[in-house]
Each structure stands twice: as structure tokens, then as C-alpha cells.
Enzyme design. Structure first.
Site, PDB file in Angstrom:
ATOM      1  N   TYR A  72       0.828  -1.215   0.000  1.00  0.00           N
ATOM      2  CA  TYR A  72       0.000   0.000   0.000  1.00  0.00           C
ATOM      3  C   TYR A  72       0.860   1.262   0.000  1.00  0.00           C
ATOM      4  O   TYR A  72       0.472   2.274  -0.590  1.00  0.00           O
ATOM      5  CB  TYR A  72      -1.027  -0.043   1.148  1.00  0.00           C
ATOM      6  CG  TYR A  72      -2.161  -0.972   0.778  1.00  0.00           C
ATOM      7  CD1 TYR A  72      -3.209  -0.531  -0.033  1.00  0.00           C
ATOM      8  CD2 TYR A  72      -2.134  -2.316   1.129  1.00  0.00           C
ATOM      9  CE1 TYR A  72      -4.214  -1.390  -0.442  1.00  0.00           C
ATOM     10  CE2 TYR A  72      -3.136  -3.187   0.726  1.00  0.00           C
ATOM     11  CZ  TYR A  72      -4.179  -2.720  -0.063  1.00  0.00           C
ATOM     12  OH  TYR A  72      -5.163  -3.581  -0.489  1.00  0.00           O
ATOM     13  N   GLN A 106     -15.577   2.327  -7.261  1.00  0.00           N
ATOM     14  CA  GLN A 106     -14.843   1.199  -6.663  1.00  0.00           C
ATOM     15  C   GLN A 106     -13.392   1.605  -6.422  1.00  0.00           C
ATOM     16  O   GLN A 106     -12.624   0.844  -5.847  1.00  0.00           O
ATOM     17  CB  GLN A 106     -14.866   0.002  -7.615  1.00  0.00           C
ATOM     18  CG  GLN A 106     -16.244  -0.517  -7.914  1.00  0.00           C
ATOM     19  CD  GLN A 106     -16.213  -1.507  -9.073  1.00  0.00           C
ATOM     20  OE1 GLN A 106     -15.989  -2.693  -8.890  1.00  0.00           O
ATOM     21  NE2 GLN A 106     -16.433  -1.025 -10.280  1.00  0.00           N
ATOM     22  N   ASN A 107     -13.017   2.788  -6.891  1.00  0.00           N
ATOM     23  CA  ASN A 107     -11.611   3.186  -6.814  1.00  0.00           C
ATOM     24  C   ASN A 107     -11.268   3.739  -5.443  1.00  0.00           C
ATOM     25  O   ASN A 107     -12.100   4.354  -4.782  1.00  0.00           O
ATOM     26  CB  ASN A 107     -11.303   4.236  -7.886  1.00  0.00           C
ATOM     27  CG  ASN A 107     -11.548   3.696  -9.279  1.00  0.00           C
ATOM     28  OD1 ASN A 107     -11.675   2.484  -9.450  1.00  0.00           O
ATOM     29  ND2 ASN A 107     -11.620   4.563 -10.254  1.00  0.00           N
ATOM     30  N   ILE A 108     -10.009   3.551  -5.060  1.00  0.00           N
ATOM     31  CA  ILE A 108      -9.560   4.025  -3.749  1.00  0.00           C
ATOM     32  C   ILE A 108      -8.542   5.151  -3.920  1.00  0.00           C
ATOM     33  O   ILE A 108      -7.930   5.583  -2.956  1.00  0.00           O
ATOM     34  CB  ILE A 108      -8.948   2.870  -2.919  1.00  0.00           C
ATOM     35  CG1 ILE A 108      -7.718   2.251  -3.611  1.00  0.00           C
ATOM     36  CG2 ILE A 108      -9.994   1.790  -2.656  1.00  0.00           C
ATOM     37  CD1 ILE A 108      -6.948   1.271  -2.731  1.00  0.00           C
ATOM     38  N   HIS A 124     -15.126   0.776  -1.956  1.00  0.00           N
ATOM     39  CA  HIS A 124     -13.971  -0.023  -1.507  1.00  0.00           C
ATOM     40  C   HIS A 124     -13.004   0.751  -0.620  1.00  0.00           C
ATOM     41  O   HIS A 124     -11.869   0.322  -0.435  1.00  0.00           O
ATOM     42  CB  HIS A 124     -13.236  -0.600  -2.732  1.00  0.00           C
ATOM     43  CG  HIS A 124     -14.060  -1.601  -3.498  1.00  0.00           C
ATOM     44  ND1 HIS A 124     -13.765  -2.019  -4.775  1.00  0.00           N
ATOM     45  CD2 HIS A 124     -15.195  -2.260  -3.153  1.00  0.00           C
ATOM     46  CE1 HIS A 124     -14.676  -2.893  -5.180  1.00  0.00           C
ATOM     47  NE2 HIS A 124     -15.562  -3.052  -4.221  1.00  0.00           N
ATOM     48  N   CYS A 152      -1.478   3.697  15.742  1.00  0.00           N
ATOM     49  CA  CYS A 152      -2.577   4.623  16.015  1.00  0.00           C
ATOM     50  C   CYS A 152      -2.129   5.685  17.025  1.00  0.00           C
ATOM     51  O   CYS A 152      -1.525   5.358  18.054  1.00  0.00           O
ATOM     52  CB  CYS A 152      -3.746   3.830  16.577  1.00  0.00           C
ATOM     53  SG  CYS A 152      -5.119   4.843  17.128  1.00  0.00           S
ATOM     54  N   CYS A 155      -4.278   4.929  20.481  1.00  0.00           N
ATOM     55  CA  CYS A 155      -4.117   3.735  21.336  1.00  0.00           C
ATOM     56  C   CYS A 155      -2.865   2.932  21.009  1.00  0.00           C
ATOM     57  O   CYS A 155      -2.623   1.891  21.617  1.00  0.00           O
ATOM     58  CB  CYS A 155      -5.361   2.853  21.227  1.00  0.00           C
ATOM     59  SG  CYS A 155      -5.443   1.946  19.685  1.00  0.00           S
ATOM     60  N   GLY A 192     -15.586   2.205 -17.100  1.00  0.00           N
ATOM     61  CA  GLY A 192     -14.250   1.673 -16.800  1.00  0.00           C
ATOM     62  C   GLY A 192     -14.202   0.608 -15.732  1.00  0.00           C
ATOM     63  O   GLY A 192     -13.276   0.594 -14.927  1.00  0.00           O
TER      64      GLY A 192
HETATM   65  P1  OAD Z   1     -10.498  -3.903 -13.668  1.00  0.00           P
HETATM   66  O1  OAD Z   1      -9.023  -3.781 -13.778  1.00  0.00           O
HETATM   67  O2  OAD Z   1     -11.061  -5.249 -13.390  1.00  0.00           O
HETATM   68  O3  OAD Z   1     -11.188  -3.365 -15.011  1.00  0.00           O
HETATM   69  C1  OAD Z   1     -10.818  -2.162 -15.580  1.00  0.00           C
HETATM   70  C2  OAD Z   1     -11.735  -1.897 -16.751  1.00  0.00           C
HETATM   71  O4  OAD Z   1     -11.435  -0.627 -17.283  1.00  0.00           O
HETATM   72  C3  OAD Z   1     -11.588  -2.893 -17.899  1.00  0.00           C
HETATM   73  O5  OAD Z   1     -12.890  -3.334 -18.305  1.00  0.00           O
HETATM   74  C4  OAD Z   1     -10.918  -2.081 -19.021  1.00  0.00           C
HETATM   75  O6  OAD Z   1     -11.361  -2.465 -20.316  1.00  0.00           O
HETATM   76  C5  OAD Z   1     -11.405  -0.675 -18.688  1.00  0.00           C
HETATM   77  N1  OAD Z   1     -10.523   0.413 -19.141  1.00  0.00           N
HETATM   78  C6  OAD Z   1      -9.167   0.464 -19.151  1.00  0.00           C
HETATM   79  N2  OAD Z   1      -8.735   1.668 -19.562  1.00  0.00           N
HETATM   80  C7  OAD Z   1      -9.841   2.411 -19.834  1.00  0.00           C
HETATM   81  C8  OAD Z   1     -10.076   3.736 -20.304  1.00  0.00           C
HETATM   82  N3  OAD Z   1      -9.073   4.565 -20.565  1.00  0.00           N
HETATM   83  N4  OAD Z   1     -11.355   4.146 -20.463  1.00  0.00           N
HETATM   84  C9  OAD Z   1     -12.403   3.302 -20.200  1.00  0.00           C
HETATM   85  N5  OAD Z   1     -12.240   2.049 -19.769  1.00  0.00           N
HETATM   86  C10 OAD Z   1     -10.993   1.597 -19.578  1.00  0.00           C
HETATM   87  O7  OAD Z   1     -10.966  -2.828 -12.559  1.00  0.00           O
HETATM   88  P2  OAD Z   1     -12.323  -2.752 -11.731  1.00  0.00           P
HETATM   89  O8  OAD Z   1     -13.475  -3.223 -12.542  1.00  0.00           O
HETATM   90  O9  OAD Z   1     -12.393  -1.394 -11.158  1.00  0.00           O
HETATM   91  O10 OAD Z   1     -11.256  -4.180  -5.629  1.00  0.00           O
HETATM   92  O11 OAD Z   1     -12.043  -3.789 -10.576  1.00  0.00           O
HETATM   93  C11 OAD Z   1     -12.988  -3.954  -9.557  1.00  0.00           C
HETATM   94  C12 OAD Z   1     -12.302  -4.233  -8.249  1.00  0.00           C
HETATM   95  O12 OAD Z   1     -11.384  -5.327  -8.383  1.00  0.00           O
HETATM   96  C13 OAD Z   1     -11.414  -3.102  -7.740  1.00  0.00           C
HETATM   97  O13 OAD Z   1     -12.132  -2.081  -7.068  1.00  0.00           O
HETATM   98  C14 OAD Z   1     -10.494  -3.825  -6.801  1.00  0.00           C
HETATM   99  C15 OAD Z   1     -10.176  -5.027  -7.638  1.00  0.00           C
HETATM  100  O14 OAD Z   1      -9.780  -6.155  -6.957  1.00  0.00           O
HETATM  101  C16 OAD Z   1     -10.683  -4.173  -4.427  1.00  0.00           C
HETATM  102  O15 OAD Z   1      -9.507  -3.906  -4.254  1.00  0.00           O
HETATM  103  C17 OAD Z   1     -11.627  -4.528  -3.318  1.00  0.00           C
END
Ligand code: OAD
Length: 244
Positions: A72, A106-108, A124, A152, A155, A192
Site C-alpha cells: 500500500y 470502486q476506486n480508492i 472499496h 494509532c 491507542c 471503466g
Molecule cells: P479492472 O481492472 O477489473 O477493469 C478495468 C476496466 O477498465 C476494464 O474493463 C478495461 O477495459 C477498462 N478500461 C481500461 N482503460 C480504460 C479507459 N481509458 N477508459 C475506459 N475504460 C478503460 O478494474 P475494476 O473493474 O475497477 O477491488 O475492478 C474492480 C475491483 O477489483 C477493484 O475495485 C479492486 C479489484 O480487486 C478491491 O480492491 C476490493
């Protein structure tokens, strides 16, 4: 997808978007890709290089908290110089123009906030917040890097990243607010995300069932591309500003 299809998709989405009163946008890693943030599953994706089970589970953190913090801290370093792209800014502008708007991400990475988005639900968690494993206190901490084993201030117990790991529950208050927005919206835009991680993956289908128009913007097709009403193939940083 041919240029003409993309233009038709944009025209159709534009018409629906500016007629809508209640809009929900769901974003995934793809919206931040053009800012230089690695996605998870595509080419160069984080989960292609690293084993999620070693780095992003509660078991991994109990086994080796230093290793998890190293991961991280590395992601914090990677993000520090990065800035929002035109896709983030376009969503912040859409938020200002739509009467009832909710951004579910879903982005952090915190890039939506940097672009000016305010009505947000972070499913997330957030990389820039830490949570105490002892007293549960939650604080923003932007140090880069954090100490190997950050403690922390109240604590002295070990801090953990305020993110949702595999096998963990999402915050029920955030999830309920997301479902409420979805069940009441006129239009939902899914940007995305590969649609592989629940519960976010099925939110678009739920909005469709409740009668909303659902549109997708993604570089590639997803399992939902044929299910949603509109599917636009392209980069969000190029497509989203064209909706304004
Ligand atoms: P992914 O990496 O699974 O998917 C990313 C998506 O973005 C893909 O479908 C790509 O085709 C698309 N993509 C890439 N570049 C792009 C662009 N410039 N414009 C539009 N689309 C684009 O990511 P997430 O779906 O966000 O969870 O993944 C979901 C979760 O899985 C995340 O939040 C994370 C991960 O494990 C945790 O960490 C809990």
C-alpha cells in the site's frame, strides 16, 4: 467499434443524460487509467503481477502486515504525482448540472475528489485513510510512505489501510445508500469497470430492472455490454467530455 457507432452512442447517451433528473455513475479502475493508475485485470494490471491473496486479504495482513503495508505504501508513492484526467473532470461537471446525482466508485485513489466530485460513495474505501485495528478510529493520513508498521495516535495499536479486502464486507451504510440511489435513478452510467467484482458488477443490471436507462463506457466489451441499453467503446477521458 466504428467511429460512427461511437458517435451514435454518444448522441443517444447525451440525449438521455440531459433529460434525466436522477443520475447514478459507477466507476472502476478504467476511469483512472489515463491518469497513469494501473488497472487490476487488463494488460499491466496489478492482479496480473501480484497475488491478491497475498496482499489484499485480512489473512495476508495478520500473517505479514509489513508486506501488506509495503504494497500500500508503494501504491501511495505511485499515486502521489498523479492528477485527474478529463474523464474525472467531466463527471464532476455532470454532477454540478444534474439535480440528483450520485457517483459510486470502486476506486480508492481519491482522484474523483481531486477533480471536484462531492456526491460520492466509495465502495472499496480510500487509500489515503487509515483505520486502527484496536480502537477502530478512522483518520486521513497522507504521509508517503507511512512507517513500516504505522501505529494509532490514540491507542498505539497497528493501523491498517481503510480499504475493503477480498473476503470482507462492504460498509453497509455506503452499500445501502448506493442501492437507494440505483433504485431511484432515471439513468445509470457504468464507466471503466470489468464487471467482475460483486456487488458493484450487478448494480447496472439492478438499475435496468428498476426501469433506468443504463449505459456503459469502456475500452473493451464486458459481460454487460449486450445487456445495457447503450454501450460505447472508447477511453473515458475522451468519451465523457463529449457528453458536456
Ligand atoms: P479492472 O481492472 O477489473 O477493469 C478495468 C476496466 O477498465 C476494464 O474493463 C478495461 O477495459 C477498462 N478500461 C481500461 N482503460 C480504460 C479507459 N481509458 N477508459 C475506459 N475504460 C478503460 O478494474 P475494476 O473493474 O475497477 O477491488 O475492478 C474492480 C475491483 O477489483 C477493484 O475495485 C479492486 C479489484 O480487486 C478491491 O480492491 C476490493
Amino acid at each position: 467499434m466504428a467511429g460512427k457507432d461511437v458517435q451514435n452512442g454518444i448522441d443517444e447517451l447525451k440525449e438521455k443524460l440531459w433529460q434525466a433528473r436522477r443520475v447514478v455513475v459507477l466507476t472502476g479502475a478504467g476511469i483512472s487509467a489515463e491518469s497513469g493508475v494501473p488497472t487490476f485485470r487488463g494488460e499491466g494490471g496489478l492482479w496480473r503481477q501480484y497475488r491478491a491473496m497475498d496482499l489484499a486479504t485480512p489473512e495476508a495482513f495478520s500473517r505479514d502486515p509489513k508486506l501488506v503495508w509495503e504494497f500500500y505504501n508503494w501504491r501511495r508513492e505511485l499515486l502521489t504525482p498523479l492528477v485527474p484526467n478529463p474523464g474525472h473532470f467531466a463527471l464532476a461537471e455532470i454532477e454540478r448540472r444534474i439535480p440528483e446525482f450520485t457517483l459510486i466508485t470502486q476506486n480508492i485513489d481519491g482522484l474523483h475528489q481531486k477533480a471536484g466530485s462531492e456526491k460520492m460513495l466509495e465502495l472499496h474505501g480510500n487509500l489515503w485513510w487509515v483505520r486502527c485495528t484496536g480502537c477502530e478510529s478512522l483518520v486521513e493520513d497522507r504521509r508517503v510512505p507511512l512507517p513500516e508498521m504505522p501505529a494509532c495516535a490514540s491507542c498505539n495499536a497497528l493501523l491498517r489501510p481503510h480499504v475493503v479486502w477480498f473476503g470482507e464486507m462492504l460498509d453497509p451504510r455506503i452499500l445501502n445508500a448506493a442501492y437507494e440511489a440505483i433504485s431511484n435513478c432515471d439513468l445509470m452510467l457504468v464507466v471503466g469497470t470489468s464487471g467482475t467484482v460483486q456487488p458493484a458488477a450487478s448494480m447496472g443490471v439492478q438499475a435496468k430492472r428498476r426501469g433506468a436507462t443504463v449505459a456503459e463506457v469502456n475500452l473493451e466489451s464486458t459481460p454487460y455490454s449486450d445487456i445495457y441499453h447503450i454501450s460505447i467503446s472508447g477511453k473515458s477521458g475522451e468519451i465523457l467530455p463529449r457528453l458536456l
